[in-house]
Design a protein around this motif. Sequence first.
Motif, short mmCIF file in Angstrom:
data_model
loop_
_atom_site.label_atom_id
_atom_site.label_comp_id
_atom_site.label_asym_id
_atom_site.label_seq_id
_atom_site.Cartn_x
_atom_site.Cartn_y
_atom_site.Cartn_z
N ALA A 141 -17.20 12.28 -17.87
CA ALA A 141 -15.74 12.11 -17.92
C ALA A 141 -15.17 12.62 -19.24
O ALA A 141 -14.16 13.35 -19.25
CB ALA A 141 -15.39 10.64 -17.72
N VAL A 142 -15.81 12.25 -20.36
CA VAL A 142 -15.33 12.71 -21.67
C VAL A 142 -15.49 14.22 -21.80
O VAL A 142 -14.60 14.92 -22.31
CB VAL A 142 -16.09 11.97 -22.79
CG1 VAL A 142 -15.70 12.52 -24.16
CG2 VAL A 142 -15.81 10.48 -22.73
N GLN A 143 -16.62 14.73 -21.36
CA GLN A 143 -16.85 16.18 -21.39
C GLN A 143 -15.79 16.90 -20.55
O GLN A 143 -15.28 17.96 -20.94
CB GLN A 143 -18.25 16.49 -20.85
CG GLN A 143 -18.71 17.92 -21.05
CD GLN A 143 -20.05 18.16 -20.38
OE1 GLN A 143 -20.19 17.96 -19.17
NE2 GLN A 143 -21.04 18.55 -21.15
N GLY A 144 -15.45 16.33 -19.40
CA GLY A 144 -14.42 16.93 -18.55
C GLY A 144 -13.05 16.94 -19.20
O GLY A 144 -12.30 17.91 -19.08
N LEU A 145 -12.71 15.85 -19.90
CA LEU A 145 -11.43 15.80 -20.61
C LEU A 145 -11.31 16.97 -21.58
O LEU A 145 -10.28 17.67 -21.62
CB LEU A 145 -11.31 14.48 -21.37
CG LEU A 145 -11.05 13.21 -20.56
CD1 LEU A 145 -11.26 11.98 -21.43
CD2 LEU A 145 -9.63 13.21 -20.01
N GLY A 146 -12.36 17.20 -22.37
CA GLY A 146 -12.31 18.29 -23.35
C GLY A 146 -12.33 19.65 -22.70
O GLY A 146 -11.60 20.56 -23.12
N SER A 147 -13.16 19.83 -21.67
CA SER A 147 -13.22 21.13 -20.99
C SER A 147 -11.87 21.51 -20.40
O SER A 147 -11.47 22.68 -20.43
CB SER A 147 -14.28 21.08 -19.88
OG SER A 147 -15.57 20.89 -20.41
N VAL A 181 -15.47 17.58 -25.84
CA VAL A 181 -16.61 18.23 -25.18
C VAL A 181 -17.91 17.89 -25.90
O VAL A 181 -18.92 17.56 -25.28
CB VAL A 181 -16.41 19.76 -25.14
CG1 VAL A 181 -17.67 20.46 -24.65
CG2 VAL A 181 -15.24 20.13 -24.24
N ALA A 182 -17.88 17.95 -27.24
CA ALA A 182 -19.08 17.65 -28.01
C ALA A 182 -19.51 16.20 -27.83
O ALA A 182 -20.70 15.90 -27.63
CB ALA A 182 -18.83 17.94 -29.49
N ALA A 238 -17.01 12.06 -11.86
CA ALA A 238 -16.45 11.68 -13.16
C ALA A 238 -16.00 12.91 -13.94
O ALA A 238 -14.95 12.88 -14.61
CB ALA A 238 -17.49 10.90 -13.97
N PHE A 239 -16.76 13.98 -13.87
CA PHE A 239 -16.35 15.21 -14.53
C PHE A 239 -15.05 15.73 -13.90
O PHE A 239 -14.14 16.16 -14.61
CB PHE A 239 -17.45 16.28 -14.42
CG PHE A 239 -17.18 17.52 -15.21
CD1 PHE A 239 -17.55 17.61 -16.55
CD2 PHE A 239 -16.55 18.62 -14.63
CE1 PHE A 239 -17.28 18.75 -17.29
CE2 PHE A 239 -16.29 19.77 -15.36
CZ PHE A 239 -16.66 19.84 -16.70
#
Length: 407
Positions: free
Chosen positions: A117-123, A96-97, A64-65
């Motif tokens: 997945a959300v963390q990956g989008l921001g990263s 990321v937050a 997911a990441f």
Amino acid sequence: MDQLQRRRAAHRDRQLAPGRVATPWLALLAGPLSFGIAAPALLLDDLARATGGGEQAAAAGVTAFGWGIALGTPLLAALLARRGVRAALTVASALVAAGTLILVLIPSVSAMVAGAAVQGLGSAGLTVTAMKLADSARQMGVVAASLAVVGATGPLTGALIADLSSWQAALALPLLAVLAVPATRRGTTAPDAAPAPFDFFGMTILAMLVTAAVLIPHRPLVAGPATVVLLPLLVAWTKVRPDGFLPAAVARNGRFLAACALAFALGAGNFALLYAAPDLLRQHAGWAGTQSGLVLLAPYLIGGICSGFLVAASVRVPRRVAVAVLLLTGAAALLLATVTTAVPLLLAAMTLGSLAAATGQGVLALHAAGVVSGSHRAEALGLFNLAYLLSVAIGPAIAVALSHPTA
């Protein structure tokens, strides 16, 4: 003396010039993305127990990441091109937050997948912004090296933090990139292109294509045909909207596409080796957990650090020679890991794989950005990183499937 003073003043002016960000900040902005890829490598058993799923379910968080950074790269690159650095940094930091909070607060498989997945989008947004702001081969080399070095230390760092604190703290490591955002915002650049009507249909096709490609190792009978259908549909759409979400000037550039394909191949090989490494070392040396992380530190750290120098030096080497060396190095890494059971040779294979992928990311990113017009540089870097980062989603899934075929 006057001439020396003028040179020093000019150097200070360049350092303080608007749009230029100090190299260490770019490294900090980009590097922590690799924690999301590598930190869980030695924690799959812990994640499986904490979330009540098997090891393959835990590996779904890594997938997911990978999906998040693969999709987030072109999405945030488009935002960067149209709205500039500040907008991209603001949105990426918020993602990321938010993703980190989900990962830390809700111990379940579904929450882990959604949060990763959300963390990956921001990263992805933070990393593509760092690459856009890198204005020399040296800076690009440092950015690529930071990703590789963090990836090298990621398994050990994740295991140590999990031992000292918790697995949630280990999964929160990508949040460190946000520390570089205030300094990077001072390097604000103007958008590459005037805002245009957003191509929602093109974005939707690309998102579906990325999702299908990421799911191929898990659902090949569904995701494979979907990929085959969506790819020509996306190509056809570039003819309808040549200035859309996927610019035709980039999508139809053969040299750009070749750089993307090679970056994907090198990355897939490297990440498959990274996630296969703990099982290989357990089988052939009896090492596990933190001990494996310590052993793995050497090959991946060597590859990451050397890549920074090699990317900077690549501008003095003919492009065909550089590509040939990258291909040979990546192929040698996979062949060596396949045919040997000797631990020193396995570590040599991992070193070669890390060196090929990290150097390839920097060298090929410079090439990919250099063969398109300046107005499409952000989108080109976003799509190039999409190709490279798809290997993040697929490489670990291949390694887990091969090592646990019946899990």
